[in-house]
Design a protein around this motif. Structure first.
Motif, short mmCIF file in Angstrom:
data_model
loop_
_atom_site.label_atom_id
_atom_site.label_comp_id
_atom_site.label_asym_id
_atom_site.label_seq_id
_atom_site.Cartn_x
_atom_site.Cartn_y
_atom_site.Cartn_z
N VAL A 4 10.27 -1.81 -1.43
CA VAL A 4 9.86 -2.94 -1.63
C VAL A 4 11.41 -3.73 -1.81
CG1 VAL A 4 8.79 -4.58 -3.42
CG2 VAL A 4 7.68 -2.55 -2.88
N GLN A 64 8.69 -9.54 -6.20
CA GLN A 64 7.38 -9.42 -6.58
C GLN A 64 6.96 -10.54 -7.38
OE1 GLN A 64 5.01 -6.74 -5.72
NE2 GLN A 64 6.60 -6.93 -4.23
N THR A 66 0.92 -10.21 -7.65
CA THR A 66 0.34 -8.82 -7.45
C THR A 66 0.09 -8.60 -5.90
OG1 THR A 66 -0.66 -9.04 -9.42
CG2 THR A 66 -1.64 -7.50 -7.93
N THR A 67 0.50 -7.32 -5.51
CA THR A 67 0.49 -6.90 -4.14
C THR A 67 -0.55 -5.92 -3.94
OG1 THR A 67 2.72 -7.66 -3.87
CG2 THR A 67 2.07 -6.14 -2.28
N ASN A 68 -1.24 -5.69 -3.16
CA ASN A 68 -2.12 -4.61 -2.80
C ASN A 68 -1.25 -3.59 -2.22
OD1 ASN A 68 -4.62 -6.05 -3.60
ND2 ASN A 68 -4.89 -6.86 -1.76
N ASP A 92 -0.75 -0.23 0.23
CA ASP A 92 -1.49 0.15 1.10
C ASP A 92 -1.31 1.76 1.37
OD1 ASP A 92 -2.45 0.88 3.69
OD2 ASP A 92 -0.81 -0.39 4.87
N SER A 127 -8.75 -11.13 -9.06
CA SER A 127 -7.48 -11.46 -9.06
C SER A 127 -7.15 -11.54 -10.60
CB SER A 127 -7.04 -12.73 -8.24
OG SER A 127 -7.94 -13.99 -9.02
N SER A 179 -3.31 -2.16 -6.73
CA SER A 179 -2.39 -3.02 -6.70
C SER A 179 -1.28 -2.88 -7.60
CB SER A 179 -2.85 -4.57 -6.53
OG SER A 179 -3.53 -4.86 -8.02
N TYR A 223 2.57 -4.52 -9.70
CA TYR A 223 3.18 -5.97 -9.99
C TYR A 223 4.28 -5.44 -10.58
CZ TYR A 223 4.50 -10.22 -12.26
OH TYR A 223 5.45 -11.43 -12.83
#
Length: 173
Positions: A45, A49, A52-54, A56, A113, A150, A152
């Motif tokens: 990454v 940030q 919030t990121t999903n 994968d 969310s 997710s 963060y």
């Protein structure tokens, strides 16, 4: 008195085996939705940030790490469950090189969310170069609900999600 050992199966009208009882009395449900997915490699990454990121989870079939998907669909690390019921789900996410602030890992349903309807696991001011956030819960899901993990990081713009991160679950009933 002699005993008879046999294997019994219960199938639907289409011929799919839904339940097998072997000669030792063990019950198997090969059509039951279940999964264990992971990362095929570390995820660097580098863009920070701000949201919030999903995560994968891109490793869905691997004998070495025992990753598999049974009866569900996976899209960019998110699982779509095929049938309604109670699901036990969990995750273990290792984060490396977060230098300060705090980190959060969520298990989320559908388009949540706010993180009020899923899980919320937080660790503040990491005191080591790496740590793992793990969480598990039971959700009552409807057919076609989507479950995802997710992450963060509050104040670090460059860190790694280690490939030793996993997301798993199964239909309890």
């Amino acid at each position: 008195m002699s005993s008879i050992l046999k294997v019994d199966t219960i199938q639907n009208t289409g011929g799919t085996t839904g339940l097998t009882i072997d000669s030792s009395g063990r019950v198997f449900q090969p059509a039951k939705p279940a999964w264990r997915i992971g990362r095929g490699s570390d995820l660097a990454v580098t863009s920070g940030q701000g949201a919030t990121t999903n995560l994968d989870f891109d490793l869905t079939s691997d004998t070495a790490t025992r990753c598999f998907v049974q009866g569900c669909t996976v899209n960019s690390g998110a699982i779509t469950v095929p049938t309604s019921g109670l699901y036990h789900v969990g995750t273990s996410v290792r984060l490396d090189n977060i230098g300060g602030g705090y980190a959060v890992v969520h298990i989320r349903m559908n388009n949540d969310s706010s993180s009020l309807f899923g899980t919320y696991n937080i660790r503040g001011e990491p005191d080591s170069n790496y740590f793992t956030l793990a969480d598990s819960t039971v959700f009552k899901l409807n057919a076609n609900d989507v479950i995802r993990v997710s992450y963060y990081a509050s104040s670090d713009s460059s860190f790694t999600v280690d490939q030793r991160s996993y997301f798993w679950g199964y239909l309890v009933g």
